[in-house]
Design a protein around this motif. Structure first.
Motif, PDB file in Angstrom:
ATOM      1  N   SER A 116       0.687  -1.048  -0.041  1.00 31.53           N
ATOM      2  CA  SER A 116      -0.070  -0.016   0.256  1.00 31.53           C
ATOM      3  C   SER A 116       1.052   1.138   0.000  1.00 31.53           C
ATOM      4  O   SER A 116       1.975   1.354   0.587  1.00 31.53           O
ATOM      5  CB  SER A 116      -0.796  -0.013   1.064  1.00 31.53           C
ATOM      6  OG  SER A 116      -0.217   0.282   2.340  1.00 31.53           O
ATOM      7  N   PRO A 117       0.289   2.320  -0.571  1.00 32.40           N
ATOM      8  CA  PRO A 117       1.185   3.493  -0.608  1.00 32.40           C
ATOM      9  C   PRO A 117       1.798   4.003   1.029  1.00 32.40           C
ATOM     10  O   PRO A 117       2.926   4.550   1.193  1.00 32.40           O
ATOM     11  CB  PRO A 117       0.260   4.704  -0.857  1.00 32.40           C
ATOM     12  CG  PRO A 117      -0.692   4.038  -1.849  1.00 32.40           C
ATOM     13  CD  PRO A 117      -0.945   2.645  -1.430  1.00 32.40           C
ATOM     14  N   ALA A 118       0.922   3.809   1.993  1.00 32.24           N
ATOM     15  CA  ALA A 118       1.497   4.007   3.291  1.00 32.24           C
ATOM     16  C   ALA A 118       2.609   2.926   3.833  1.00 32.24           C
ATOM     17  O   ALA A 118       3.668   3.311   4.406  1.00 32.24           O
ATOM     18  CB  ALA A 118       0.199   4.103   4.427  1.00 32.24           C
ATOM     19  N   GLU A 119       2.287   1.786   3.461  1.00 35.86           N
ATOM     20  CA  GLU A 119       3.373   0.665   3.864  1.00 35.86           C
ATOM     21  C   GLU A 119       4.623   1.083   3.116  1.00 35.86           C
ATOM     22  O   GLU A 119       5.746   0.950   3.630  1.00 35.86           O
ATOM     23  CB  GLU A 119       2.962  -0.663   3.408  1.00 35.86           C
ATOM     24  CG  GLU A 119       1.747  -1.056   4.421  1.00 35.86           C
ATOM     25  CD  GLU A 119       1.117  -2.487   3.752  1.00 35.86           C
ATOM     26  OE1 GLU A 119       0.533  -3.029   4.608  1.00 35.86           O
ATOM     27  OE2 GLU A 119       1.554  -2.703   2.639  1.00 35.86           O
ATOM     28  N   ARG A 120       4.716   1.246   1.678  1.00 37.73           N
ATOM     29  CA  ARG A 120       5.744   1.716   0.872  1.00 37.73           C
ATOM     30  C   ARG A 120       6.562   3.064   1.492  1.00 37.73           C
ATOM     31  O   ARG A 120       7.635   2.596   1.566  1.00 37.73           O
ATOM     32  CB  ARG A 120       5.118   1.791  -0.458  1.00 37.73           C
ATOM     33  CG  ARG A 120       6.544   2.198  -1.379  1.00 37.73           C
ATOM     34  CD  ARG A 120       6.049   2.191  -2.811  1.00 37.73           C
ATOM     35  NE  ARG A 120       7.386   2.360  -3.747  1.00 37.73           N
ATOM     36  CZ  ARG A 120       7.275   2.003  -5.059  1.00 37.73           C
ATOM     37  NH1 ARG A 120       6.214   1.352  -5.678  1.00 37.73           N
ATOM     38  NH2 ARG A 120       8.223   2.304  -5.719  1.00 37.73           N
ATOM     39  N   GLN A 145       3.453   4.484  16.578  1.00 36.73           N
ATOM     40  CA  GLN A 145       3.438   3.360  16.592  1.00 36.73           C
ATOM     41  C   GLN A 145       2.700   2.524  15.522  1.00 36.73           C
ATOM     42  O   GLN A 145       2.963   1.369  15.083  1.00 36.73           O
ATOM     43  CB  GLN A 145       2.568   2.936  17.997  1.00 36.73           C
ATOM     44  CG  GLN A 145       2.034   1.501  18.309  1.00 36.73           C
ATOM     45  CD  GLN A 145       3.476   0.824  18.567  1.00 36.73           C
ATOM     46  OE1 GLN A 145       4.607   1.321  19.127  1.00 36.73           O
ATOM     47  NE2 GLN A 145       3.517  -0.464  18.223  1.00 36.73           N
ATOM     48  N   ALA A 146       1.717   3.368  14.955  1.00 34.62           N
ATOM     49  CA  ALA A 146       1.064   2.753  13.713  1.00 34.62           C
ATOM     50  C   ALA A 146       2.229   2.682  12.623  1.00 34.62           C
ATOM     51  O   ALA A 146       1.884   1.704  11.687  1.00 34.62           O
ATOM     52  CB  ALA A 146      -0.068   3.782  13.318  1.00 34.62           C
ATOM     53  N   ARG A 153       4.919  -4.616   8.541  1.00 34.44           N
ATOM     54  CA  ARG A 153       4.376  -5.374   7.806  1.00 34.44           C
ATOM     55  C   ARG A 153       5.128  -5.423   6.287  1.00 34.44           C
ATOM     56  O   ARG A 153       5.026  -6.355   5.540  1.00 34.44           O
ATOM     57  CB  ARG A 153       3.028  -4.740   7.223  1.00 34.44           C
ATOM     58  CG  ARG A 153       1.892  -5.304   8.589  1.00 34.44           C
ATOM     59  CD  ARG A 153       0.338  -5.249   7.975  1.00 34.44           C
ATOM     60  NE  ARG A 153       0.058  -3.932   7.648  1.00 34.44           N
ATOM     61  CZ  ARG A 153      -0.397  -2.979   8.372  1.00 34.44           C
ATOM     62  NH1 ARG A 153      -0.535  -3.076   9.625  1.00 34.44           N
ATOM     63  NH2 ARG A 153      -0.695  -1.648   8.009  1.00 34.44           N
ATOM     64  N   ALA A 154       5.394  -4.180   5.842  1.00 32.86           N
ATOM     65  CA  ALA A 154       6.160  -4.102   4.708  1.00 32.86           C
ATOM     66  C   ALA A 154       7.566  -4.977   4.493  1.00 32.86           C
ATOM     67  O   ALA A 154       7.750  -5.482   3.661  1.00 32.86           O
ATOM     68  CB  ALA A 154       6.392  -2.458   4.224  1.00 32.86           C
ATOM     69  N   ARG A 155       8.237  -4.813   5.888  1.00 35.68           N
ATOM     70  CA  ARG A 155       9.339  -5.325   5.866  1.00 35.68           C
ATOM     71  C   ARG A 155       9.248  -6.859   5.784  1.00 35.68           C
ATOM     72  O   ARG A 155      10.111  -7.541   5.090  1.00 35.68           O
ATOM     73  CB  ARG A 155      10.133  -5.259   7.289  1.00 35.68           C
ATOM     74  CG  ARG A 155      11.595  -5.537   7.431  1.00 35.68           C
ATOM     75  CD  ARG A 155      12.176  -5.176   8.858  1.00 35.68           C
ATOM     76  NE  ARG A 155      11.985  -3.688   9.016  1.00 35.68           N
ATOM     77  CZ  ARG A 155      10.978  -3.199  10.027  1.00 35.68           C
ATOM     78  NH1 ARG A 155      10.360  -4.121  10.983  1.00 35.68           N
ATOM     79  NH2 ARG A 155      11.003  -1.877  10.226  1.00 35.68           N
ATOM     80  N   ARG A 156       8.224  -7.504   6.141  1.00 32.15           N
ATOM     81  CA  ARG A 156       8.046  -8.965   6.288  1.00 32.15           C
ATOM     82  C   ARG A 156       7.671  -9.516   4.874  1.00 32.15           C
ATOM     83  O   ARG A 156       8.323 -10.454   4.349  1.00 32.15           O
ATOM     84  CB  ARG A 156       6.823  -9.322   7.046  1.00 32.15           C
ATOM     85  CG  ARG A 156       7.177  -9.435   8.618  1.00 32.15           C
ATOM     86  CD  ARG A 156       5.933  -9.959   9.192  1.00 32.15           C
ATOM     87  NE  ARG A 156       4.848  -9.631   9.393  1.00 32.15           N
ATOM     88  CZ  ARG A 156       4.251  -8.411  10.113  1.00 32.15           C
ATOM     89  NH1 ARG A 156       4.853  -8.158  11.148  1.00 32.15           N
ATOM     90  NH2 ARG A 156       2.881  -7.780  10.018  1.00 32.15           N
ATOM     91  N   HIS A 157       6.947  -8.465   4.270  1.00 34.59           N
ATOM     92  CA  HIS A 157       6.519  -8.874   2.617  1.00 34.59           C
ATOM     93  C   HIS A 157       8.003  -8.650   1.890  1.00 34.59           C
ATOM     94  O   HIS A 157       8.065  -9.595   1.094  1.00 34.59           O
ATOM     95  CB  HIS A 157       5.733  -7.918   2.029  1.00 34.59           C
ATOM     96  CG  HIS A 157       5.169  -8.020   0.748  1.00 34.59           C
ATOM     97  ND1 HIS A 157       4.130  -8.952   0.307  1.00 34.59           N
ATOM     98  CD2 HIS A 157       5.600  -7.422  -0.498  1.00 34.59           C
ATOM     99  CE1 HIS A 157       4.031  -9.036  -0.949  1.00 34.59           C
ATOM    100  NE2 HIS A 157       4.872  -8.196  -1.591  1.00 34.59           N
TER     101      HIS A 157
END
Length: 292
Positions: A116-120, A145-146, A153-157
């Protein structure tokens, strides 16, 4: 040092941040230019920490541009691949290669397209450019924290998609050269041998150049498709080595007049992914930037 001089000093890093968020260098440069215009309007004297201010503004502008781009890419013809960064060869100084590999690796950009844009944004800013979470929070409009959860999540992906066995530079280059040799010789067996059994070949034509609408998978299918192009002939037999985002890649002339830029992912001495950019706009920009 004047604000203009400091901005010029920071500009390469700011462009890399925006490019890593967007996967489009032209848009990244526009974002950085807009940040400079905003700084002029705000007045540099009113900014205490110029680097922090510019980083946050550039990242916010890039995030907004990415959200808009995602909407446009839903109607894009075929797969969308990042715009490659080319240089005439792949013999950069090792220190320069580390910088490129960590910030604008083509393989990483391709993986980031799935976030997602925010994750990226969270991953790029924190994990790639070491921006503190409180600053990342200012960019995405969430709590620190968010933002940590977004980056996690992004790192795991990214880790899931990253090759388990990272090749050495020599292993990567040997596989790419073997691919180029097999194409030049029209040697199907040699080509299959250098491809991973589960290799995936993705082509971005953008509706402007002939390209498969879906990725092609499997060593035999991919190799036979390349041999078919070689026999028509739809492509020139000789490929030109070029550095694609710091790693050895290839450019190949195509008889329809639209060249292609190839980027490769290698694992255990075999090619696991081929990304072929044929969109004339992206190729033209990439080739133009590579000229001295």
């Amino acid at each position: 040092m004047t604000a203009a001089q400091r901005f010029a000093e920071l500009r390469p890093r700011l462009v890399r941040i925006a490019y890593s968020e967007l996967g489009d260098l032209s848009e990244a440069e526009d974002v950085v230019q807009e940040a400079w215009l905003r700084l002029e309007r705000a007045g540099a004297d009113s900014v205490c920490d110029l680097e922090r201010w510019l980083t946050v503004v550039v990242a916010r502008l890039a995030l907004d541009a990415l959200r808009s781009a995602r909407a446009r890419r839903e109607t894009y013809v075929g797969p969308w691949l990042p715009e490659p960064l080319l240089s005439p060869d792949a013999t950069e100084d090792p220190a320069d290669r580390v910088t490129l590999d960590e910030t604008v690796s083509y393989a990483l950009l391709a993986v980031l397209e799935q976030l997602s844009p925010a994750e990226r944004t969270a991953f790029v800013l924190h994990d790639v450019f070491d921006v503190p979470f409180d600053e990342v929070a200012d960019v995405v409009g969430r709590t620190p924290q968010a933002v940590r959860q977004l980056a996690s999540r992004a790192r795991r992906h990214v880790e899931h998609q990253r090759p388990r066995f990272q090749p050495t530079r020599a292993e990567h280059d040997d596989a790419v050269r073997a691919f180029a040799s097999a194409i030049a010789e029209g040697d199907l067996a040699e080509l299959i041998a250098v491809l991973d059994p589960d290799v995936i070949w993705t082509t971005d034509g953008g509706g402007q150049a002939t390209a498969a609408r879906k990725p092609l998978r499997g060593a035999d299918r991919v190799a036979r498709a390349w041999m078919a192009l070689r026999r028509k002939p739809a492509i020139a037999p000789e490929a030109t080595p070029v550095a694609v985002n710091g790693h050895l890649g290839l450019t190949i002339a195509v008889t329809d007049g639209h060249a292609m830029v190839l980027s490769f992912v290698v694992e255990r001495r075999r090619i696991t992914r081929i990304d072929a950019v044929r969109n004339p706009d992206k190729v033209r920009h990439a080739l133009a930037r590579a000229r001295p």
